[in-house]
Motif scaffolding. Structure first.
Motif, PDB file in Angstrom:
ATOM      1  N   PHE A 125      10.455   0.989   6.989  1.00 40.67           N
ATOM      2  CA  PHE A 125       9.255   0.753   6.025  1.00 40.67           C
ATOM      3  C   PHE A 125       8.191   2.458   6.349  1.00 40.67           C
ATOM      4  CE2 PHE A 125       4.652  -0.389   6.177  1.00 40.67           C
ATOM      5  CZ  PHE A 125       4.738  -0.597   4.768  1.00 40.67           C
ATOM      6  N   GLU A 126       8.182   2.820   7.530  1.00 41.61           N
ATOM      7  CA  GLU A 126       6.926   3.536   8.060  1.00 41.61           C
ATOM      8  C   GLU A 126       7.968   5.134   7.395  1.00 41.61           C
ATOM      9  OE1 GLU A 126       4.428   4.389  12.176  1.00 41.61           O
ATOM     10  OE2 GLU A 126       7.064   4.130  12.075  1.00 41.61           O
ATOM     11  N   GLU A 127       9.487   4.754   7.620  1.00 36.77           N
ATOM     12  CA  GLU A 127       9.313   6.568   7.322  1.00 36.77           C
ATOM     13  C   GLU A 127       9.739   6.450   5.702  1.00 36.77           C
ATOM     14  OE1 GLU A 127      13.926   5.914   8.529  1.00 36.77           O
ATOM     15  OE2 GLU A 127      13.633   5.757  10.400  1.00 36.77           O
ATOM     16  N   GLU A 128       9.507   5.187   5.061  1.00 37.58           N
ATOM     17  CA  GLU A 128       9.530   5.299   3.442  1.00 37.58           C
ATOM     18  C   GLU A 128       8.137   6.492   2.857  1.00 37.58           C
ATOM     19  OE1 GLU A 128      10.367   3.191  -0.357  1.00 37.58           O
ATOM     20  OE2 GLU A 128      11.976   3.192   0.737  1.00 37.58           O
ATOM     21  N   TYR A 129       7.016   5.744   3.671  1.00 38.61           N
ATOM     22  CA  TYR A 129       5.661   5.602   3.128  1.00 38.61           C
ATOM     23  C   TYR A 129       4.336   6.115   3.681  1.00 38.61           C
ATOM     24  CZ  TYR A 129       6.562   1.783   0.028  1.00 38.61           C
ATOM     25  OH  TYR A 129       6.645   0.723  -0.674  1.00 38.61           O
ATOM     26  N   SER A 130       5.192   7.025   4.791  1.00 37.75           N
ATOM     27  CA  SER A 130       4.815   8.112   6.099  1.00 37.75           C
ATOM     28  C   SER A 130       4.267   9.072   4.696  1.00 37.75           C
ATOM     29  CB  SER A 130       4.999   7.662   7.868  1.00 37.75           C
ATOM     30  OG  SER A 130       5.894   8.397   7.260  1.00 37.75           O
ATOM     31  N   LYS A 131       5.276   9.432   3.983  1.00 36.42           N
ATOM     32  CA  LYS A 131       5.775  10.673   3.559  1.00 36.42           C
ATOM     33  C   LYS A 131       4.871  10.726   1.826  1.00 36.42           C
ATOM     34  CE  LYS A 131      10.621  10.196   2.806  1.00 36.42           C
ATOM     35  NZ  LYS A 131      11.545   9.564   2.272  1.00 36.42           N
ATOM     36  N   HIS A 132       3.624   9.810   2.393  1.00 38.87           N
ATOM     37  CA  HIS A 132       2.548   9.664   1.172  1.00 38.87           C
ATOM     38  C   HIS A 132       1.545   9.242   1.930  1.00 38.87           C
ATOM     39  CE1 HIS A 132       5.621   8.882  -1.573  1.00 38.87           C
ATOM     40  NE2 HIS A 132       6.535   8.158  -0.588  1.00 38.87           N
ATOM     41  N   SER A 158      -3.925  11.024   9.986  1.00 40.47           N
ATOM     42  CA  SER A 158      -4.835  10.377  10.432  1.00 40.47           C
ATOM     43  C   SER A 158      -4.222   9.364  10.007  1.00 40.47           C
ATOM     44  CB  SER A 158      -5.924  10.640  10.116  1.00 40.47           C
ATOM     45  OG  SER A 158      -6.081  10.586   8.940  1.00 40.47           O
ATOM     46  N   THR A 159      -4.094   8.635   8.537  1.00 37.89           N
ATOM     47  CA  THR A 159      -3.590   7.290   8.356  1.00 37.89           C
ATOM     48  C   THR A 159      -2.483   7.008   9.342  1.00 37.89           C
ATOM     49  OG1 THR A 159      -4.868   7.843   6.059  1.00 37.89           O
ATOM     50  CG2 THR A 159      -3.489   5.726   6.546  1.00 37.89           C
ATOM     51  N   ILE A 160      -1.130   7.601   9.130  1.00 38.39           N
ATOM     52  CA  ILE A 160      -0.291   7.274  10.098  1.00 38.39           C
ATOM     53  C   ILE A 160      -0.267   7.165  11.538  1.00 38.39           C
ATOM     54  CG2 ILE A 160       2.540   7.922  11.192  1.00 38.39           C
ATOM     55  CD1 ILE A 160       2.603   9.559   7.744  1.00 38.39           C
ATOM     56  N   TYR A 161      -1.558   7.396  11.682  1.00 38.71           N
ATOM     57  CA  TYR A 161      -1.492   7.192  13.199  1.00 38.71           C
ATOM     58  C   TYR A 161      -2.141   6.073  13.684  1.00 38.71           C
ATOM     59  CZ  TYR A 161      -3.564   7.527  18.011  1.00 38.71           C
ATOM     60  OH  TYR A 161      -4.019   6.774  19.241  1.00 38.71           O
ATOM     61  N   ARG A 162      -3.437   6.107  13.056  1.00 38.16           N
ATOM     62  CA  ARG A 162      -3.910   4.097  12.419  1.00 38.16           C
ATOM     63  C   ARG A 162      -3.230   3.239  12.850  1.00 38.16           C
ATOM     64  NH1 ARG A 162      -7.454   3.618  15.587  1.00 38.16           N
ATOM     65  NH2 ARG A 162      -6.200   1.053  15.639  1.00 38.16           N
ATOM     66  N   LYS A 163      -2.327   3.496  11.346  1.00 42.16           N
ATOM     67  CA  LYS A 163      -1.273   1.991  10.950  1.00 42.16           C
ATOM     68  C   LYS A 163      -0.327   2.229  12.373  1.00 42.16           C
ATOM     69  CE  LYS A 163      -2.260   2.458   6.084  1.00 42.16           C
ATOM     70  NZ  LYS A 163      -2.205   0.888   5.861  1.00 42.16           N
ATOM     71  N   SER A 164       0.352   3.025  12.971  1.00 40.79           N
ATOM     72  CA  SER A 164       0.675   3.036  14.225  1.00 40.79           C
ATOM     73  C   SER A 164       0.204   2.536  14.899  1.00 40.79           C
ATOM     74  CB  SER A 164       1.448   4.516  14.640  1.00 40.79           C
ATOM     75  OG  SER A 164       2.407   4.043  15.503  1.00 40.79           O
ATOM     76  N   VAL A 165      -1.321   2.495  15.649  1.00 41.51           N
ATOM     77  CA  VAL A 165      -1.851   2.410  16.549  1.00 41.51           C
ATOM     78  C   VAL A 165      -2.234   0.468  16.337  1.00 41.51           C
ATOM     79  CG1 VAL A 165      -3.346   1.685  17.943  1.00 41.51           C
ATOM     80  CG2 VAL A 165      -2.968   4.650  16.996  1.00 41.51           C
ATOM     81  N   ASP A 166      -2.160   0.445  15.234  1.00 43.39           N
ATOM     82  CA  ASP A 166      -2.222  -1.233  14.925  1.00 43.39           C
ATOM     83  C   ASP A 166      -1.058  -2.333  15.012  1.00 43.39           C
ATOM     84  OD1 ASP A 166      -5.152  -0.763  14.253  1.00 43.39           O
ATOM     85  OD2 ASP A 166      -5.004  -0.206  12.121  1.00 43.39           O
ATOM     86  N   VAL A 195      -3.314  -7.463   8.509  1.00 43.55           N
ATOM     87  CA  VAL A 195      -2.145  -8.836   8.194  1.00 43.55           C
ATOM     88  C   VAL A 195      -1.515  -7.914   6.824  1.00 43.55           C
ATOM     89  CG1 VAL A 195      -2.368 -10.654   6.819  1.00 43.55           C
ATOM     90  CG2 VAL A 195      -3.643  -9.969   8.805  1.00 43.55           C
ATOM     91  N   ILE A 196      -2.095  -6.931   5.721  1.00 44.25           N
ATOM     92  CA  ILE A 196      -1.843  -6.287   4.827  1.00 44.25           C
ATOM     93  C   ILE A 196      -0.455  -5.729   4.708  1.00 44.25           C
ATOM     94  CG2 ILE A 196      -2.389  -4.384   2.780  1.00 44.25           C
ATOM     95  CD1 ILE A 196      -4.643  -6.060   2.644  1.00 44.25           C
ATOM     96  N   GLN A 197      -0.860  -4.778   6.259  1.00 39.47           N
ATOM     97  CA  GLN A 197       0.123  -3.472   6.995  1.00 39.47           C
ATOM     98  C   GLN A 197       1.065  -4.869   7.602  1.00 39.47           C
ATOM     99  OE1 GLN A 197      -1.143  -1.555  10.229  1.00 39.47           O
ATOM    100  NE2 GLN A 197       0.302  -0.585  10.585  1.00 39.47           N
ATOM    101  N   ALA A 198       1.066  -5.902   7.867  1.00 40.77           N
ATOM    102  CA  ALA A 198       2.053  -6.561   8.626  1.00 40.77           C
ATOM    103  C   ALA A 198       3.227  -7.797   6.844  1.00 40.77           C
ATOM    104  CB  ALA A 198       1.459  -8.049   8.915  1.00 40.77           C
ATOM    105  N   ARG A 199       2.516  -7.711   6.096  1.00 43.46           N
ATOM    106  CA  ARG A 199       2.623  -8.049   5.248  1.00 43.46           C
ATOM    107  C   ARG A 199       3.688  -7.409   4.940  1.00 43.46           C
ATOM    108  NH1 ARG A 199      -0.900 -11.731   1.642  1.00 43.46           N
ATOM    109  NH2 ARG A 199       0.463 -13.236   0.965  1.00 43.46           N
TER     110      ARG A 199
END
Length: 173
Positions: free
Chosen positions: A13-20, A24-32, A72-76
């Motif tokens: 999921f991360e590989e596909e969506y991190s392209k967009h 800074s958003t990728i980093y934040r989501k990775s930490v979460d 929660v949305i990220q997990a979902r």
């Protein structure tokens, strides 16, 4: 396909969506993900994650963070990705509910914005104790409601003296 672990699908999921996304958003989501999602779902197989698990997760997160819904949305989203890619038939997050109030909303009523008097007091103190540049930055932020990244990305050609306006066309990461 449901023998896959949640963490494996997250990587896809991360590989596909991190392209967009911005770095800074990728980093934040990775930490979460590492702090809030992986401990609960990471080592579970997709087929083992139940609606009850997801509801308990929502309830737990609402007791831990005031702004828990984005996590929660990220997990979902990972489980929705698994559905779209035929790893599972349906997301166990379907038909879960968010608490109407959280402990944070019940226990404290925070002021989200300064009123005019507080803003003026802050600017007066800043002007008396700090640099003109810092005063100008904060005054611009307070008067325009511009975001910090938008302010810092401004260039001289974004200022329009004739119309007394500012064009906000970019932001810093």
């Amino acid at each position: 396909m449901s023998h896959y672990f949640y963490k494996d699908i997250f990587i896809e999921f991360e590989e596909e969506y991190s392209k967009h996304l911005k770095p800074s958003t990728i980093y934040r989501k990775s930490v979460d993900y590492k702090k809030w999602i992986l401990p609960t779902f990471g080592e579970k197989r997709l087929k083992e994650i139940t609606k009850k698990d997801c509801q308990k997760y929502i309830d737990f997160m609402s007791s831990q963070l005031k702004s828990y819904k984005p996590i929660v949305i990220q997990a979902r989203n990972v489980l929705d990705y698994a559905v779209r890619n035929d790893y599972i038939e349906s997301s166990p997050f379907n038909n879960t509910v968010y608490p109407k109030t959280t402990i944070f909303e019940e226990d404290e009523k925070l002021e989200k914005f300064w009123d005019k008097e507080k803003s003026l007091y802050f600017l007066e103190r800043l002007k008396a104790t700090d640099t003109l540049k810092r005063y100008a930055l904060f005054r611009t932020l307070l008067l325009t409601r511009m975001r910090k990244g938008e302010l810092l990305a401004l260039q001289e050609n974004d200022m329009h003296d004739d119309t007394q306006s500012i064009s906000i066309t970019k932001t810093l990461l």
